[in-house]
Design a protein around this motif. Structure first.
Motif, PDB file in Angstrom:
ATOM      1  N   THR A  88       0.870  -1.169   0.000  1.00  0.00           N
ATOM      2  CA  THR A  88       0.000   0.000   0.000  1.00  0.00           C
ATOM      3  C   THR A  88       0.911   1.226   0.000  1.00  0.00           C
ATOM      4  OG1 THR A  88      -1.886   1.062   1.066  1.00  0.00           O
ATOM      5  CG2 THR A  88      -0.275   0.055   2.518  1.00  0.00           C
ATOM      6  N   GLY A  89       0.332   2.407   0.043  1.00  0.00           N
ATOM      7  CA  GLY A  89       1.197   3.582  -0.042  1.00  0.00           C
ATOM      8  C   GLY A  89       0.577   4.777   0.626  1.00  0.00           C
ATOM      9  N   THR A  90       1.361   5.790   0.790  1.00  0.00           N
ATOM     10  CA  THR A  90       0.857   7.014   1.420  1.00  0.00           C
ATOM     11  C   THR A  90       1.482   8.227   0.727  1.00  0.00           C
ATOM     12  OG1 THR A  90       0.369   7.958   3.607  1.00  0.00           O
ATOM     13  CG2 THR A  90       2.613   7.202   3.249  1.00  0.00           C
ATOM     14  N   PRO A  91       0.755   9.323   0.667  1.00  0.00           N
ATOM     15  CA  PRO A  91       1.304  10.513   0.015  1.00  0.00           C
ATOM     16  C   PRO A  91       2.237  11.306   0.938  1.00  0.00           C
ATOM     17  CG  PRO A  91      -0.947  10.941   0.746  1.00  0.00           C
ATOM     18  CD  PRO A  91      -0.651   9.509   1.089  1.00  0.00           C
ATOM     19  N   ALA A  92       2.740  12.378   0.413  1.00  0.00           N
ATOM     20  CA  ALA A  92       3.645  13.232   1.194  1.00  0.00           C
ATOM     21  C   ALA A  92       2.865  14.069   2.208  1.00  0.00           C
ATOM     22  CB  ALA A  92       4.406  14.163   0.258  1.00  0.00           C
ATOM     23  N   VAL A  94      -1.555  15.154   1.748  1.00  0.00           N
ATOM     24  CA  VAL A  94      -1.904  15.465   0.365  1.00  0.00           C
ATOM     25  C   VAL A  94      -2.727  14.312  -0.223  1.00  0.00           C
ATOM     26  CG1 VAL A  94      -1.020  16.248  -1.865  1.00  0.00           C
ATOM     27  CG2 VAL A  94       0.265  16.734   0.213  1.00  0.00           C
ATOM     28  N   GLY A  95      -3.996  14.281   0.107  1.00  0.00           N
ATOM     29  CA  GLY A  95      -4.858  13.165  -0.285  1.00  0.00           C
ATOM     30  C   GLY A  95      -5.006  13.046  -1.794  1.00  0.00           C
ATOM     31  N   GLY A  96      -4.819  11.840  -2.314  1.00  0.00           N
ATOM     32  CA  GLY A  96      -4.971  11.623  -3.753  1.00  0.00           C
ATOM     33  C   GLY A  96      -3.653  11.558  -4.492  1.00  0.00           C
ATOM     34  N   MET A  97      -2.559  11.777  -3.778  1.00  0.00           N
ATOM     35  CA  MET A  97      -1.264  11.766  -4.466  1.00  0.00           C
ATOM     36  C   MET A  97      -0.262  10.872  -3.758  1.00  0.00           C
ATOM     37  SD  MET A  97      -0.642  15.591  -5.952  1.00  0.00           S
ATOM     38  CE  MET A  97       0.695  15.163  -7.050  1.00  0.00           C
ATOM     39  N   SER A  98      -0.700   9.653  -3.414  1.00  0.00           N
ATOM     40  CA  SER A  98       0.268   8.715  -2.849  1.00  0.00           C
ATOM     41  C   SER A  98       1.187   8.273  -3.981  1.00  0.00           C
ATOM     42  CB  SER A  98      -0.427   7.538  -2.181  1.00  0.00           C
ATOM     43  OG  SER A  98      -0.696   6.525  -3.108  1.00  0.00           O
ATOM     44  N   SER A  99       2.416   7.920  -3.633  1.00  0.00           N
ATOM     45  CA  SER A  99       3.408   7.689  -4.676  1.00  0.00           C
ATOM     46  C   SER A  99       4.596   6.919  -4.136  1.00  0.00           C
ATOM     47  CB  SER A  99       3.888   9.051  -5.206  1.00  0.00           C
ATOM     48  OG  SER A  99       4.916   8.875  -6.143  1.00  0.00           O
ATOM     49  N   SER A 100       5.293   6.248  -5.044  1.00  0.00           N
ATOM     50  CA  SER A 100       6.563   5.651  -4.630  1.00  0.00           C
ATOM     51  C   SER A 100       7.689   6.154  -5.537  1.00  0.00           C
ATOM     52  CB  SER A 100       6.466   4.121  -4.675  1.00  0.00           C
ATOM     53  OG  SER A 100       6.132   3.704  -5.979  1.00  0.00           O
ATOM     54  N   LEU A 101       7.444   7.286  -6.194  1.00  0.00           N
ATOM     55  CA  LEU A 101       8.483   7.878  -7.054  1.00  0.00           C
ATOM     56  C   LEU A 101       9.608   8.446  -6.194  1.00  0.00           C
ATOM     57  CD1 LEU A 101       6.082   9.618  -9.573  1.00  0.00           C
ATOM     58  CD2 LEU A 101       7.824   7.921 -10.185  1.00  0.00           C
ATOM     59  N   PRO A 102      10.802   8.603  -6.766  1.00  0.00           N
ATOM     60  CA  PRO A 102      11.942   9.118  -5.983  1.00  0.00           C
ATOM     61  C   PRO A 102      11.685  10.541  -5.484  1.00  0.00           C
ATOM     62  CG  PRO A 102      12.646   8.347  -8.153  1.00  0.00           C
ATOM     63  CD  PRO A 102      11.172   8.312  -8.144  1.00  0.00           C
ATOM     64  N   ALA A 115       5.716  24.515  -2.073  1.00  0.00           N
ATOM     65  CA  ALA A 115       5.539  23.578  -0.964  1.00  0.00           C
ATOM     66  C   ALA A 115       6.848  22.964  -0.507  1.00  0.00           C
ATOM     67  CB  ALA A 115       4.573  22.474  -1.385  1.00  0.00           C
ATOM     68  N   GLN A 116       6.989  22.876   0.803  1.00  0.00           N
ATOM     69  CA  GLN A 116       8.105  22.139   1.395  1.00  0.00           C
ATOM     70  C   GLN A 116       7.553  20.804   1.897  1.00  0.00           C
ATOM     71  OE1 GLN A 116      11.185  22.684   1.350  1.00  0.00           O
ATOM     72  NE2 GLN A 116      11.295  24.855   0.751  1.00  0.00           N
ATOM     73  N   ILE A 117       8.233  19.734   1.494  1.00  0.00           N
ATOM     74  CA  ILE A 117       7.776  18.411   1.911  1.00  0.00           C
ATOM     75  C   ILE A 117       8.371  18.070   3.274  1.00  0.00           C
ATOM     76  CG2 ILE A 117       7.876  15.935   1.363  1.00  0.00           C
ATOM     77  CD1 ILE A 117       7.902  16.726  -1.606  1.00  0.00           C
ATOM     78  N   VAL A 118       7.506  17.741   4.229  1.00  0.00           N
ATOM     79  CA  VAL A 118       7.984  17.349   5.556  1.00  0.00           C
ATOM     80  C   VAL A 118       8.328  15.860   5.556  1.00  0.00           C
ATOM     81  CG1 VAL A 118       7.462  17.307   8.018  1.00  0.00           C
ATOM     82  CG2 VAL A 118       6.481  19.113   6.572  1.00  0.00           C
ATOM     83  N   ARG A 119       7.395  15.059   5.048  1.00  0.00           N
ATOM     84  CA  ARG A 119       7.665  13.616   4.901  1.00  0.00           C
ATOM     85  C   ARG A 119       7.341  13.247   3.456  1.00  0.00           C
ATOM     86  NH1 ARG A 119       5.448  10.977  10.565  1.00  0.00           N
ATOM     87  NH2 ARG A 119       4.908  12.970  11.497  1.00  0.00           N
ATOM     88  N   HIS A 120       8.191  12.472   2.872  1.00  0.00           N
ATOM     89  CA  HIS A 120       7.953  12.069   1.489  1.00  0.00           C
ATOM     90  C   HIS A 120       6.950  10.941   1.393  1.00  0.00           C
ATOM     91  CE1 HIS A 120      11.585  14.413   0.497  1.00  0.00           C
ATOM     92  NE2 HIS A 120      10.922  14.588  -0.644  1.00  0.00           N
ATOM     93  N   ALA A 121       6.337  10.839   0.233  1.00  0.00           N
ATOM     94  CA  ALA A 121       5.434   9.713  -0.040  1.00  0.00           C
ATOM     95  C   ALA A 121       6.258   8.444  -0.172  1.00  0.00           C
ATOM     96  CB  ALA A 121       4.672   9.965  -1.337  1.00  0.00           C
ATOM     97  N   TYR A 122       5.669   7.322   0.186  1.00  0.00           N
ATOM     98  CA  TYR A 122       6.359   6.048  -0.013  1.00  0.00           C
ATOM     99  C   TYR A 122       5.341   4.927  -0.158  1.00  0.00           C
ATOM    100  CZ  TYR A 122       5.318   5.395   4.971  1.00  0.00           C
ATOM    101  OH  TYR A 122       4.672   5.293   6.174  1.00  0.00           O
ATOM    102  N   ALA A 123       5.801   3.832  -0.711  1.00  0.00           N
ATOM    103  CA  ALA A 123       4.981   2.622  -0.762  1.00  0.00           C
ATOM    104  C   ALA A 123       5.529   1.677   0.279  1.00  0.00           C
ATOM    105  CB  ALA A 123       5.055   1.987  -2.139  1.00  0.00           C
ATOM    106  N   ILE A 124       4.656   0.853   0.839  1.00  0.00           N
ATOM    107  CA  ILE A 124       5.130  -0.108   1.830  1.00  0.00           C
ATOM    108  C   ILE A 124       4.634  -1.508   1.460  1.00  0.00           C
ATOM    109  CG2 ILE A 124       3.172   0.429   3.379  1.00  0.00           C
ATOM    110  CD1 ILE A 124       5.115  -0.157   5.740  1.00  0.00           C
ATOM    111  N   GLU A 125       5.531  -2.459   1.608  1.00  0.00           N
ATOM    112  CA  GLU A 125       5.216  -3.861   1.312  1.00  0.00           C
ATOM    113  C   GLU A 125       5.285  -4.647   2.606  1.00  0.00           C
ATOM    114  OE1 GLU A 125       6.611  -5.841  -2.763  1.00  0.00           O
ATOM    115  OE2 GLU A 125       8.210  -5.270  -1.407  1.00  0.00           O
ATOM    116  N   TYR A 126       4.423  -5.640   2.749  1.00  0.00           N
ATOM    117  CA  TYR A 126       4.391  -6.384   4.018  1.00  0.00           C
ATOM    118  C   TYR A 126       3.820  -7.775   3.818  1.00  0.00           C
ATOM    119  CZ  TYR A 126      -0.361  -4.670   3.515  1.00  0.00           C
ATOM    120  OH  TYR A 126      -1.595  -4.378   3.006  1.00  0.00           O
ATOM    121  N   ASP A 127       4.075  -8.636   4.794  1.00  0.00           N
ATOM    122  CA  ASP A 127       3.515  -9.988   4.773  1.00  0.00           C
ATOM    123  C   ASP A 127       2.130  -9.978   5.404  1.00  0.00           C
ATOM    124  OD1 ASP A 127       5.750 -11.060   3.664  1.00  0.00           O
ATOM    125  OD2 ASP A 127       6.527 -11.993   5.508  1.00  0.00           O
TER     126      ASP A 127
END
Lengths: 458, 637
Positions: free
Chosen positions: B204-208, B315-323, B340-352
């Motif tokens: 799954t993933g989350t935006p910045a 930033v709802g609607g812009m989850s991403s795993s781009l660099p 805009a200054q990004i505080v936390r970057h977007a990322y994707a997360i993988e899990y079992d």
């Protein structure tokens, strides 16, 4: 009793003297009362004692369908341990079918294959030792029904149903996507589009039902396969029977590479004839496919007409064909009686231990004898119409009627200004009902459509 | 060095939304409970969106509350904006959604669990189980921490969320952590496999998150909360939560954004094939949206506050795993985010996680006695879905220990029932999200009647006290009596009545009708008919809502009730757990395999398994009848 009311023709759809329609379930007697009229017009089956027989007529509205005897049997001492009504009519496919459809229109559901037996068992009317047999019946009857229902479905009907279903699920997906993600997807102005769509689909389904009334939803007739070696004259035979140049006839062996189908009527018996590619051991890929299809046609056929090329020697390929059709009801023709024969008819009859009919498909010789043979086989009950054809037609009609009812509810809701989350349920029900015709279950269709059509998400 | 701690009844592994509800329900039912988390800071964390509820998820929160769970109370105490979605649609799809102050939410839940009697909270990673064999079946006897501590227990509940072997992806950068850089749990997966549990990998993933001070809100549309706030919990007094709300903001991506994404797709781990996990279709990353919906020239972007005391905006609607460098340009291409200054970057997360077809409807593993699981570990997604399963896993672990029957909610009783039945019946290939279209009886499963549906069950279980239950009975009585009164109050066509109807755009009466009949007219309602209804007593707001809905939509509701009757009959036909399907000769091979793999608890569940045909169901019914009669014969001999 916890099950709904079911109905079916329980005698087999033949041209035999008497036909029987059986209804079972809580509503059986009430439904029968709606279509039965006694000579005095006063008798109610509901008032009749159990296990009694009543003379009268079956009506559809004001129209008499047939003169009948009605057996009223009340639970629990019946085959299914439910209320059962049996309508004995004069037989004949058309009449039986008509009565069954009337029963269904007044509230019964077409029985699934083996369903009476299933109920009898579940309600304790069949001994425990019979359970295995009951399960086998259900399985084999269902497999056969499913197989034949799909086979009989006409191409254009299937396409029509698929079109309507696609249109419905797109609307439902739109509604549901907007309900799940109201801030991303707006339904503004859709009401009118839905209204137009529903009207259109109602009209289309009503037209289909009209077609169904004349029994044309499915391919009717005795499924007949014409087989033989390449260039034995199978296509010529079909042309002779149908009276038109339908199949391509050439002198080049292996011309018919597909299975052609033609409905012909012989003495009032309808044959649904599949002309097949010639069967021989072949390396040609296209021809090979044709041969496989021919084998498939033999498997499906109720009657096989085997055409032997009288002008060519009886060879390995002929023996292979004989082997394929061993378990089938077969008529064997010795064709090309107009040419010099490679083998004597009597000699071959002896070898095959089967009677042959000598014909010349080219000139029409022997046609009368062939037609008489088909007629005899039919009236002796050696070949009969696949009951499933009529049962399928009834089921399809019921499914279309259900879909129509659901769409009419959608229309009502639209007219009453109900929000779309109400009518999307009926929309979806219509989709499900139509799916039964083409043998598709629901699965995850809706969710899949929502995700493929709409960009959802947080 | 292995050492043994004191005995517990229940050990809960994980302290997210599922873990908290599981632990609280066990402890509240009087069981000695311990909840483990790799980090105390991660209790009830909201690592993705800052809201609770939404379409169908709001229903879940209401149901959790009606059963005696915690989520509704905590969000009522910590929300900063509230909205009832779909208000213009039918009552069945009205859905509550609140923006949470994330920090407050976590803090509130942490205080609740820390102060719960019978509950111990412990920071430790669970790496293994102790088991014993009983009647040829494995049974959980304890859990083992990474430092070798053994905690004997009668039942364990897995609520590991997205932490099992988690890895976060942001372009070429991969870190082996859980969300927000929290420690992942790397050892437990192997222990689960040793127990014979089948694992799959989801993503799954989350935006910045962006600094509020660097956003130009003048270029965005402001989104306000509702004027009148409706609480989630049936126990929250609506008056007590009317307060100042914060706004959210709406802006859009544009062609420039999409071009930046398209130009850098090769650097997205998703498209470069680095991500193995299966992602959800309903919450696609922005790169997914741009690729799959190429004809759309813009996508909505919701800017939502993460809390009252932080400048971070989601930033709802812009989850991403781009660099990171692409993210930087991509976000800045959106109107209002130019600086805009990004505080936390977007990322994707993988899990079992597991295919939940390995579970019974009680959320206990079929093959392992005493092991339960809930939440994202079961292949779902979302805080609410997790909490709902956590609650049910907790209740059922408690029921088992107390020797009582499991609590299994039917699809006709609750969205929770739909959620769990779907998870255990269909092998899902993406994280499962609740959707209103998944509930076939949704006209009955409304958020407004969750208490009427489920609070009696919560009371029976022991999570709802007598006082709350008595109140509910009183409410039911008032609804019943008022509906009866309205059905028996007739109204004639006097001039006053006709004038009133005309004024409301309603056709005049030809004959006398009941008051209920008038309420059913689309243009009228219980409320508008007050002037014509002399005998009306003042009733509580929630009673009026029920009366109005039940009368107005009676035709639709009755129709669904009849379908539910049919459905129930199939659900009530139970299938013995030890049934040997290979013994049923007439089943088709595919059906036999599927039924053996899933082991449905009822004929109803069996009929929902893909690949099982109606004829197979008939065969199965005959077999069960035979089985029953044989058993009966043995007993009577």
């Amino acid at each position: 009793m916890e099950m709904d009311t079911i109905a079916a023709v329980s005698t087999g759809m033949t041209h035999s003297g008497i036909g029987k329609i059986r209804i079972s379930g809580d509503e059986a007697i009430r439904i029968a009362d709606k279509i039965y009229r006694s000579p005095s017009g006063k008798k109610k089956l509901a008032d009749a004692p159990s296990h009694t027989i009543h003379y009268g007529h079956i009506f559809d509205g004001d129209q008499v369908i047939d003169e009948v005897l009605v057996l009223v049997m009340k639970a629990p001492k019946t085959y299914t341990a439910e209320d059962v009504v049996e309508i004995d009519c004069h037989g004949g496919i058309v009449v039986m079918n008509k009565i069954l459809e009337t029963v269904i229109r007044y509230g019964a559901r077409p029985a699934e294959p083996g369903e009476f037996t299933k109920r009898a068992f579940l309600n304790g009317r069949i001994d425990l030792s019979q359970a295995e047999a009951v399960m086998d019946i259900i399985r084999s009857k269902n497999e056969y029904a499913l197989d034949s229902s799909l086979r009989q479905l006409k191409g254009e009907l299937k396409e029509k149903i698929q079109d309507i279903r696609k249109s419905i699920i797109e609307s439902v997906a739109f509604i549901e996507a907007s309900l799940d993600d109201p801030e991303h997807i707006s339904m503004d102005g859709q009401d009118e589009i839905f209204r137009e769509k529903v009207d259109r689909h109602i009209a289309e389904l009503e037209k289909l039902l009209d077609t169904a009334d004349s029994g044309r939803l499915i391919k009717e007739g005795i499924k007949t396969a014409i087989v033989g070696k390449p260039n034995a004259g199978k296509s010529s035979l079909l042309n002779m029977l149908s009276g038109e140049e339908r199949a391509i006839v050439t002198d080049v062996a292996g011309t018919t590479r597909d299975v052609l189908e033609e409905t012909v009527n012989i003495h009032g018996i309808s044959l649904n004839i599949m002309d097949t590619a010639g069967i021989r051991d072949t390396q040609d890929v296209v021809e090979r496919i044709g041969v496989d299809r021919s084998k498939d046609a033999i498997r499906q056929a109720d009657l096989v007409i085997y055409v032997i090329d009288g002008a060519a020697p009886f060879d390995e390929n002929d023996r292979a064909i004989m082997d394929m059709i061993r378990d089938k009801k077969t008529i064997i023709l010795l064709n090309k009686s107009d040419l010099s024969q490679a083998m004597e008819k009597e000699e071959l009859e002896k070898e095959l231990d089967r009677p042959l009919i000598a014909v010349s498909a080219k000139f029409g010789d022997g046609l009368d004898e062939l037609e008489d043979r088909i007629k005899d086989m039919f009236f002796n009950g050696q070949i009969d119409l696949n009951d499933q054809i009529y049962i399928t037609n009834t089921r399809h009609k019921k499914a279309i009627m259900d879909a129509l009812d659901s769409l009419k509810l959608v229309k009502e809701s639209l007219d009453a200004g109900m929000p779309e989350d109400f009518y999307s349920i009926d929309f979806m029900n219509a989709y499900t009902s139509l799916g039964k015709i083409i043998g598709e279950s629901l699965g995850e269709d809706l969710i899949d459509t929502i995700f493929s059509e709409f960009c959802m998400g947080k | 060095m292995a050492y043994q701690y004191e005995d517990y009844d229940v050990a809960v592994i994980g302290a997210g939304h599922a873990g908290c509800e599981a632990a609280l329900s066990c402890a509240r039912l009087g069981l000695k409970t311990i909840m483990f988390t790799v980090s105390i800071e991660s209790i009830a964390l909201m690592p993705c969106n800052p809201n609770i509820g939404g379409s169908s998820k709001g229903h879940l929160v209401r149901e959790i509350d009606a059963l005696g769970g915690q989520m509704g109370k905590t969000i009522d105490a910590t929300f900063i904006q509230s909205k009832m979605l779909n208000r213009s649609k039918g009552p069945a799809v009205h859905s509550l959604r609140a923006q949470a102050d994330k920090h407050d939410y976590t803090d509130h839940m942490r205080r609740v669990v820390e102060n719960q009697e019978n509950l111990t909270v412990k920071q430790a990673e669970i790496v293994d189980f102790t088991t014993e064999e009983k009647d040829g079946k494995k049974r959980i006897t304890g859990v083992v921490t990474h430092t070798g501590g053994i905690y004997p227990c009668k039942a364990a509940i897995l609520a590991t969320g997205v932490y099992l072997k988690a890895r976060c992806l942001c372009g070429e950068s991969i870190t082996y952590t859980g969300p927000n850089g929290l420690q992942a749990a790397n050892a437990l997966s192997e222990a689960l496999k040793r127990l014979g549990i089948r694992l799959v990998r989801f993503k799954t993933g989350t935006p910045a998150r962006i600094d509020r001070r660097t956003i130009d809100f003048s270029k965005m549309e402001e989104q306000f909360g509702d004027e009148r706030i409706v609480p989630f919990s049936f126990t929250t007094d609506p008056e007590s939560i009317q307060k100042e709300q914060v706004s959210c903001w709406l802006t859009y991506t544009n062609e420039k954004t999409h071009q930046i994404i398209r130009d850098n797709l090769d650097r997205s781990p998703l498209y470069a094939g680095v991500i193995e996990g299966v992602g959800p279709r309903y919450c696609p990353s922005i790169e997914d949206k741009v690729v799959k919906f190429a004809d759309k020239s813009r996508h909505q972007v919701f800017i939502e506050p993460e809390g009252n005391y932080t400048n971070e905006m989601y930033v709802g609607g812009m989850s991403s795993s781009l660099p990171e460098d692409v993210q930087f340009r991509m976000y800045r291409s959106v109107p209002g985010l130019e600086h805009a200054q990004i505080v936390r970057h977007a990322y994707a997360i993988e899990y079992d996680c597991i295919p939940a077809v390995q579970l019974k409807a009680s959320l206990e593993f079929k093959a392992i006695d005493g092991l339960f699981s809930g939440g994202q570990f079961n292949g779902s997604s979302g805080y609410e879905e997790a909490a709902a399963q956590g609650l049910m896993a907790g209740i059922n672990a408690a029921m088992k220990i107390k020797g009582r029957d499991p609590v299994i909610l039917k699809r006709s009783e609750a969205y929770i029932g739909v959620l769990i039945d779907d998870l255990i019946t269909k092998e899902t290939h993406e994280p499962y999200r609740m959707m209103t279209s998944r509930a076939e009886y949704r006209l009955i499963l409304r958020q407004d009647n969750a208490d009427l549906r489920l609070t009696p069950i919560g009371h029976e279980v022991g999570l709802i006290d007598d006082e709350r239950y008595e109140k509910l009975l009183e409410k039911e009585k008032m609804i019943r009596e008022e509906i009866r009164r309205l059905e028996h109050t007739t109204i004639g066509g006097s001039k006053e009545v006709q004038d009133f109807l005309e004024k409301h755009g309603s056709t005049p009466l030809k004959t006398a009708v009941s008051m209920a009949e008038l309420i059913r007219r689309p243009e009228l309602s219980y409320e508008t008919l007050l002037p014509l209804d002399a005998g009306r007593k003042k009733l509580p707001e929630d009673v009026i809502v029920q009366v109005d809905i039940n009368i107005k939509y009676q035709g639709y509701i009755d129709r669904q009730m009849r379908q539910v009757e049919q459905f129930r009959k199939m659900e009530d036909k139970k299938i013995p757990e030890d049934l040997d399907y290979s013994d049923i000769k007439s089943l088709r091979t595919e059906a036999c395999q599927k039924l053996t793999a899933i082991r449905p608890h009822s004929i109803g569940q069996a009929s929902r398994i893909s690949g099982v045909s109606p004829a197979d169901i008939s065969v199965l019914m005959i077999y069960l009848e035979q089985y029953k009669r044989k058993k009966h014969m043995k007993e009577t001999v």
